[in-house]
Design a protein around this motif. Sequence first.
Motif, PDB file in Angstrom:
ATOM      1  N   GLY A  12       0.796  -1.206  -0.021  1.00 55.00           N
ATOM      2  CA  GLY A  12      -0.044  -0.055  -0.137  1.00 55.00           C
ATOM      3  C   GLY A  12       0.880   1.240   0.050  1.00 55.00           C
ATOM      4  O   GLY A  12       0.156   2.457  -0.078  1.00 55.00           O
ATOM      5  N   ARG A 135      -1.209  -8.961   1.176  1.00 53.21           N
ATOM      6  CA  ARG A 135      -0.627  -8.271  -0.175  1.00 53.21           C
ATOM      7  C   ARG A 135      -0.939  -9.188  -1.369  1.00 53.21           C
ATOM      8  O   ARG A 135      -0.939  -8.533  -2.495  1.00 53.21           O
ATOM      9  N   ARG A 138      -4.666  -8.459  -2.481  1.00 56.38           N
ATOM     10  CA  ARG A 138      -4.686  -7.292  -3.076  1.00 56.38           C
ATOM     11  C   ARG A 138      -3.954  -7.246  -4.674  1.00 56.38           C
ATOM     12  O   ARG A 138      -4.602  -6.609  -5.508  1.00 56.38           O
ATOM     13  N   GLU A 142      -6.213  -6.685  -8.042  1.00 60.16           N
ATOM     14  CA  GLU A 142      -5.753  -5.605  -8.976  1.00 60.16           C
ATOM     15  C   GLU A 142      -5.763  -6.199 -10.261  1.00 60.16           C
ATOM     16  O   GLU A 142      -5.790  -5.429 -11.441  1.00 60.16           O
ATOM     17  N   ARG A 190      -8.310   1.048   2.262  1.00 62.86           N
ATOM     18  CA  ARG A 190      -7.476   2.110   1.385  1.00 62.86           C
ATOM     19  C   ARG A 190      -7.529   3.424   2.178  1.00 62.86           C
ATOM     20  O   ARG A 190      -6.447   3.873   2.598  1.00 62.86           O
TER      21      ARG A 190
END
Length: 207
Positions: A12, A135, A138, A142, A190
Amino acid sequence: MIIAVDGPTASGKGTIAKALAAHFGLPHLDTGLLYRAVGRQVAINGGDPDDAGDALAACAFPDTLLDDPELRTEETGGLASRVSIHPAVRQALYERQRAFATQPGGAVLDGRDIGTVIAPDADVKLFVTASVSARARRRWLEMQGRELDITLDEIERDIARRDARDINRADAPLRAAEGALVIDTTHFGREEAIEAAIEAVELVQRG
Ligand code: DC
Protein backbone atom coordinates in the motif's frame (compact mmCIF):
# COMPACT_ATOMS: atom_id res chain seq x y z
CA MET A 1 9.53 18.61 3.43
CA ILE A 2 10.92 15.26 2.21
CA ILE A 3 8.70 12.24 2.93
CA ALA A 4 10.24 8.77 2.49
CA VAL A 5 7.81 5.87 2.13
CA ASP A 6 9.40 2.42 2.10
CA GLY A 7 7.99 -1.07 2.26
CA PRO A 8 7.55 -4.38 0.44
CA THR A 9 5.56 -4.90 -2.73
CA ALA A 10 1.76 -4.41 -2.56
CA SER A 11 1.95 -3.10 1.01
CA GLY A 12 0.00 0.00 0.00
CA LYS A 13 3.08 2.25 -0.01
CA GLY A 14 2.38 3.56 -3.52
CA THR A 15 -1.23 4.46 -2.70
CA ILE A 16 -0.10 6.12 0.53
CA ALA A 17 2.74 8.02 -1.15
CA LYS A 18 0.43 9.35 -3.88
CA ALA A 19 -2.19 10.41 -1.34
CA LEU A 20 0.42 12.14 0.85
CA ALA A 21 1.76 13.99 -2.18
CA ALA A 22 -1.75 15.21 -3.07
CA HIS A 23 -2.58 16.14 0.54
CA PHE A 24 0.62 18.08 1.21
CA GLY A 25 0.99 19.47 -2.34
CA LEU A 26 4.31 17.74 -3.07
CA PRO A 27 5.65 16.03 -6.22
CA HIS A 28 5.81 12.23 -6.05
CA LEU A 29 8.27 9.66 -7.45
CA ASP A 30 7.56 5.93 -7.54
CA THR A 31 11.16 4.70 -7.53
CA GLY A 32 10.11 1.07 -8.16
CA LEU A 33 9.14 2.20 -11.64
CA LEU A 34 12.80 3.03 -12.39
CA TYR A 35 13.90 -0.50 -11.43
CA ARG A 36 10.96 -1.92 -13.40
CA ALA A 37 12.10 0.07 -16.45
CA VAL A 38 15.61 -1.38 -16.10
CA GLY A 39 14.17 -4.90 -15.81
CA ARG A 40 11.97 -4.37 -18.85
CA GLN A 41 14.83 -2.87 -20.86
CA VAL A 42 17.00 -5.93 -20.10
CA ALA A 43 14.23 -8.11 -21.54
CA ILE A 44 13.93 -5.86 -24.61
CA ASN A 45 17.71 -6.06 -25.09
CA GLY A 46 17.55 -9.85 -24.81
CA GLY A 47 19.94 -9.62 -21.84
CA ASP A 48 20.21 -11.51 -18.55
CA PRO A 49 18.83 -9.63 -15.48
CA ASP A 50 21.24 -11.54 -13.22
CA ASP A 51 24.25 -10.29 -15.21
CA ALA A 52 25.57 -7.00 -13.77
CA GLY A 53 26.81 -5.77 -17.18
CA ASP A 54 23.49 -6.44 -18.95
CA ALA A 55 21.57 -4.82 -16.09
CA LEU A 56 23.81 -1.73 -16.07
CA ALA A 57 23.48 -1.32 -19.85
CA ALA A 58 19.68 -1.32 -19.40
CA CYS A 59 19.87 1.71 -17.06
CA ALA A 60 20.08 3.81 -20.26
CA PHE A 61 16.37 3.09 -20.90
CA PRO A 62 14.45 5.87 -22.72
CA ASP A 63 12.08 7.95 -20.51
CA THR A 64 9.14 6.94 -22.74
CA LEU A 65 9.50 3.41 -21.32
CA LEU A 66 8.22 4.74 -17.96
CA ASP A 67 4.73 4.97 -19.52
CA ASP A 68 4.74 1.36 -20.77
CA PRO A 69 1.84 -0.56 -19.10
CA GLU A 70 4.04 -3.67 -19.25
CA LEU A 71 6.00 -2.13 -16.35
CA ARG A 72 3.09 -2.91 -13.98
CA THR A 73 3.05 -6.68 -14.55
CA GLU A 74 4.24 -9.30 -12.04
CA GLU A 75 6.76 -10.50 -14.60
CA THR A 76 8.42 -7.08 -14.83
CA GLY A 77 8.27 -6.77 -11.02
CA GLY A 78 10.30 -9.98 -10.79
CA LEU A 79 12.85 -8.68 -13.31
CA ALA A 80 13.06 -5.39 -11.37
CA SER A 81 13.79 -7.25 -8.15
CA ARG A 82 16.58 -9.21 -9.91
CA VAL A 83 18.31 -6.19 -11.51
CA SER A 84 18.02 -4.23 -8.26
CA ILE A 85 20.54 -6.44 -6.45
CA HIS A 86 23.43 -5.12 -8.61
CA PRO A 87 25.23 -2.24 -6.83
CA ALA A 88 26.10 -0.66 -10.23
CA VAL A 89 22.39 -0.43 -11.08
CA ARG A 90 21.56 1.16 -7.72
CA GLN A 91 24.43 3.63 -8.22
CA ALA A 92 23.25 4.49 -11.76
CA LEU A 93 19.74 5.30 -10.48
CA TYR A 94 20.91 7.14 -7.36
CA GLU A 95 21.43 10.68 -8.77
CA ARG A 96 18.03 10.85 -10.42
CA GLN A 97 16.29 9.87 -7.16
CA ARG A 98 18.47 12.12 -4.97
CA ALA A 99 17.85 15.13 -7.25
CA PHE A 100 14.10 14.48 -7.05
CA ALA A 101 14.23 14.22 -3.25
CA THR A 102 16.21 17.43 -2.78
CA GLN A 103 14.25 19.67 -5.17
CA PRO A 104 13.12 22.98 -3.63
CA GLY A 105 9.92 22.57 -1.62
CA GLY A 106 10.44 18.87 -1.02
CA ALA A 107 8.97 15.66 -2.39
CA VAL A 108 7.45 12.29 -1.59
CA LEU A 109 9.37 9.20 -2.76
CA ASP A 110 8.35 5.60 -2.32
CA GLY A 111 10.55 2.54 -2.66
CA ARG A 112 12.74 0.22 -0.60
CA ASP A 113 15.72 2.35 0.43
CA ILE A 114 14.43 5.92 0.46
CA GLY A 115 14.77 6.43 4.21
CA THR A 116 18.03 4.47 4.44
CA VAL A 117 20.02 5.47 1.31
CA ILE A 118 18.33 8.01 -1.02
CA ALA A 119 17.09 10.45 1.62
CA PRO A 120 18.40 9.51 5.07
CA ASP A 121 17.80 13.22 5.81
CA ALA A 122 14.04 12.92 5.10
CA ASP A 123 11.80 14.86 7.49
CA VAL A 124 9.34 11.98 7.71
CA LYS A 125 10.10 8.28 7.23
CA LEU A 126 7.30 5.76 6.95
CA PHE A 127 7.65 1.99 6.63
CA VAL A 128 4.44 0.51 5.21
CA THR A 129 3.96 -3.23 5.55
CA ALA A 130 1.28 -5.96 5.56
CA SER A 131 1.14 -9.76 5.76
CA VAL A 132 2.17 -11.72 2.66
CA SER A 133 -1.35 -13.12 2.25
CA ALA A 134 -3.00 -9.68 2.50
CA ARG A 135 -0.59 -8.31 -0.10
CA ALA A 136 -1.10 -11.28 -2.42
CA ARG A 137 -4.88 -10.88 -2.21
CA ARG A 138 -4.61 -7.17 -3.09
CA ARG A 139 -2.31 -7.84 -6.03
CA TRP A 140 -4.62 -10.60 -7.24
CA LEU A 141 -7.70 -8.33 -7.11
CA GLU A 142 -5.74 -5.62 -8.92
CA MET A 143 -4.88 -8.10 -11.66
CA GLN A 144 -8.38 -9.27 -12.40
CA GLY A 145 -9.03 -8.58 -16.03
CA ARG A 146 -5.36 -8.26 -16.86
CA GLU A 147 -3.15 -11.29 -16.18
CA LEU A 148 -5.90 -13.90 -16.07
CA ASP A 149 -3.65 -16.93 -16.06
CA ILE A 150 -2.01 -16.11 -12.70
CA THR A 151 -3.47 -17.67 -9.52
CA LEU A 152 -3.56 -16.31 -5.97
CA ASP A 153 -1.12 -19.05 -4.90
CA GLU A 154 1.35 -18.12 -7.61
CA ILE A 155 1.18 -14.45 -6.63
CA GLU A 156 1.74 -15.33 -2.96
CA ARG A 157 4.79 -17.44 -3.83
CA ASP A 158 6.08 -14.68 -6.11
CA ILE A 159 5.71 -12.03 -3.40
CA ALA A 160 7.48 -14.22 -0.82
CA ARG A 161 10.33 -14.80 -3.29
CA ARG A 162 10.68 -11.10 -4.03
CA ASP A 163 10.54 -10.18 -0.33
CA ALA A 164 13.36 -12.62 0.38
CA ARG A 165 15.47 -11.17 -2.46
CA ASP A 166 14.80 -7.55 -1.46
CA ILE A 167 15.45 -8.21 2.25
CA ASN A 168 18.57 -10.36 1.85
CA ARG A 169 20.50 -8.45 -0.81
CA ALA A 170 23.80 -7.01 0.38
CA ASP A 171 23.37 -3.50 -1.08
CA ALA A 172 20.55 -1.34 0.35
CA PRO A 173 18.34 -4.20 1.60
CA LEU A 174 14.68 -3.57 2.36
CA ARG A 175 14.38 -2.57 6.02
CA ALA A 176 12.76 0.13 8.09
CA ALA A 177 15.03 3.16 8.47
CA GLU A 178 16.03 4.17 11.97
CA GLY A 179 13.25 6.28 13.41
CA ALA A 180 10.73 5.24 10.74
CA LEU A 181 7.08 5.03 11.74
CA VAL A 182 5.73 1.60 10.87
CA ILE A 183 2.23 1.40 9.37
CA ASP A 184 0.85 -2.15 9.14
CA THR A 185 -1.97 -2.10 6.58
CA THR A 186 -2.93 -5.81 6.91
CA HIS A 187 -6.33 -4.95 8.40
CA PHE A 188 -6.71 -1.51 6.82
CA GLY A 189 -8.81 -0.47 3.85
CA ARG A 190 -7.45 2.13 1.43
CA GLU A 191 -8.90 5.17 3.27
CA GLU A 192 -7.82 3.96 6.73
CA ALA A 193 -4.26 3.45 5.49
CA ILE A 194 -4.16 6.94 3.96
CA GLU A 195 -5.60 8.49 7.12
CA ALA A 196 -3.01 6.73 9.30
CA ALA A 197 -0.21 8.04 7.07
CA ILE A 198 -1.50 11.63 7.06
CA GLU A 199 -1.80 11.49 10.86
CA ALA A 200 1.76 10.13 11.12
CA VAL A 201 3.14 13.00 9.00
CA GLU A 202 1.16 15.58 10.99
CA LEU A 203 2.43 14.05 14.22
CA VAL A 204 6.04 14.47 13.07
CA GLN A 205 5.31 18.00 11.80
CA ARG A 206 3.98 18.98 15.23
CA GLY A 207 7.23 17.64 16.69
O1 DC B 1 7.89 -1.26 -5.60
P1 DC B 1 7.96 -2.18 -6.80
O2 DC B 1 7.26 -3.49 -6.61
O3 DC B 1 7.53 -1.47 -8.06
O4 DC B 1 9.53 -2.51 -6.97
C1 DC B 1 10.01 -3.46 -7.90
C2 DC B 1 11.39 -3.92 -7.48
O5 DC B 1 12.33 -2.86 -7.61
C3 DC B 1 11.52 -4.39 -6.04
O6 DC B 1 11.27 -5.78 -5.91
C4 DC B 1 12.93 -4.04 -5.65
C5 DC B 1 13.30 -2.89 -6.56
N1 DC B 1 13.34 -1.60 -5.87
C6 DC B 1 14.48 -1.30 -5.17
O7 DC B 1 15.38 -2.14 -5.07
N2 DC B 1 14.62 -0.08 -4.59
C7 DC B 1 13.64 0.84 -4.67
N3 DC B 1 13.81 2.04 -4.09
C8 DC B 1 12.45 0.54 -5.37
C9 DC B 1 12.31 -0.70 -5.95
